[in-house]
Write a protein that holds these residues in place. Structure first.
Motif, PDB file in Angstrom:
ATOM      1  N   SER A  88       0.839  -1.182   0.000  1.00  0.00           N
ATOM      2  CA  SER A  88       0.000   0.000   0.000  1.00  0.00           C
ATOM      3  C   SER A  88       0.883   1.246   0.000  1.00  0.00           C
ATOM      4  O   SER A  88       2.071   1.187   0.307  1.00  0.00           O
ATOM      5  CB  SER A  88      -0.928   0.010   1.216  1.00  0.00           C
ATOM      6  N   TYR A  89       0.308   2.360  -0.303  1.00  0.00           N
ATOM      7  CA  TYR A  89       1.060   3.621  -0.347  1.00  0.00           C
ATOM      8  C   TYR A  89       1.589   3.990   1.033  1.00  0.00           C
ATOM      9  O   TYR A  89       2.685   4.536   1.168  1.00  0.00           O
ATOM     10  CB  TYR A  89       0.152   4.722  -0.892  1.00  0.00           C
ATOM     11  N   SER A  90       0.853   3.646   2.062  1.00  0.00           N
ATOM     12  CA  SER A  90       1.289   4.006   3.417  1.00  0.00           C
ATOM     13  C   SER A  90       2.520   3.220   3.866  1.00  0.00           C
ATOM     14  O   SER A  90       3.211   3.636   4.791  1.00  0.00           O
ATOM     15  CB  SER A  90       0.148   3.796   4.406  1.00  0.00           C
ATOM     16  N   ASP A  91       2.805   2.093   3.187  1.00  0.00           N
ATOM     17  CA  ASP A  91       4.017   1.335   3.534  1.00  0.00           C
ATOM     18  C   ASP A  91       5.286   2.126   3.245  1.00  0.00           C
ATOM     19  O   ASP A  91       6.343   1.829   3.804  1.00  0.00           O
ATOM     20  CB  ASP A  91       4.043   0.012   2.779  1.00  0.00           C
ATOM     21  N   ASN A  92       5.227   3.114   2.398  1.00  0.00           N
ATOM     22  CA  ASN A  92       6.398   3.942   2.096  1.00  0.00           C
ATOM     23  C   ASN A  92       6.825   4.785   3.300  1.00  0.00           C
ATOM     24  O   ASN A  92       7.966   5.238   3.362  1.00  0.00           O
ATOM     25  CB  ASN A  92       6.114   4.881   0.923  1.00  0.00           C
ATOM     26  N   PHE A  93       5.933   5.014   4.254  1.00  0.00           N
ATOM     27  CA  PHE A  93       6.208   5.922   5.357  1.00  0.00           C
ATOM     28  C   PHE A  93       6.291   5.221   6.717  1.00  0.00           C
ATOM     29  O   PHE A  93       6.272   5.868   7.746  1.00  0.00           O
ATOM     30  CB  PHE A  93       5.125   7.006   5.401  1.00  0.00           C
ATOM     31  N   LYS A  94       6.425   3.898   6.719  1.00  0.00           N
ATOM     32  CA  LYS A  94       6.532   3.169   7.974  1.00  0.00           C
ATOM     33  C   LYS A  94       7.861   3.455   8.656  1.00  0.00           C
ATOM     34  O   LYS A  94       8.881   3.684   7.994  1.00  0.00           O
ATOM     35  CB  LYS A  94       6.399   1.670   7.720  1.00  0.00           C
ATOM     36  N   ARG A  97      10.871   0.466   8.118  1.00  0.00           N
ATOM     37  CA  ARG A  97      11.206   0.136   6.728  1.00  0.00           C
ATOM     38  C   ARG A  97      12.515  -0.627   6.685  1.00  0.00           C
ATOM     39  O   ARG A  97      13.442  -0.344   7.430  1.00  0.00           O
ATOM     40  CB  ARG A  97      11.383   1.410   5.902  1.00  0.00           C
TER      41      ARG A  97
END
Length: 103
Positions: A88-94, A97
């Motif tokens: 998902s797009y929100s995985d980029n901001f975890k 990471r």
């Protein structure tokens, strides 16, 4: 004696679904070289079998047809698609990471 190749077509790059990738295709190999028209510069051939493309439901049907027609054939096995995990797009901001930020 004509020769042919039997293969399962790959998915187009512009294609999102798997339509027309389940069939097996028999295409005849080129038996005469292509010639360049001296007047127009177009390439062409007198071999009409190059235009023939036969589709079969299964690989065995294509092999049976080639055997009945007396064709020498080769089979090109399809590549297995790589199954990618959806992100998902929100995985980029975890915060946890595994890959570092590149920007």
């Amino acid at each position: 004696m004509s020769s042919a190749r039997i293969y399962q077509p790959a998915k187009d790059a512009s294609q999102s679904g798997m339509a027309r990738t389940k069939v097996w295709v028999l295409e005849f190999d080129q038996s005469t070289p292509r010639e360049t028209d001296p007047l127009m510069g177009w390439t062409g051939s007198s071999d009409m079998l190059q235009q023939v493309r036969l589709e079969f439901e299964t690989r065995d049907e294509a092999i049976a047809y080639a055997a009945r027609a007396g064709l020498s054939y080769r089979i090109e096995e399809p590549h297995k698609p790589i199954i990618r995990k959806g992100l998902s797009y929100s995985d980029n901001f975890k915060f946890n990471r595994t890959a570092p930020w590149t920007h």
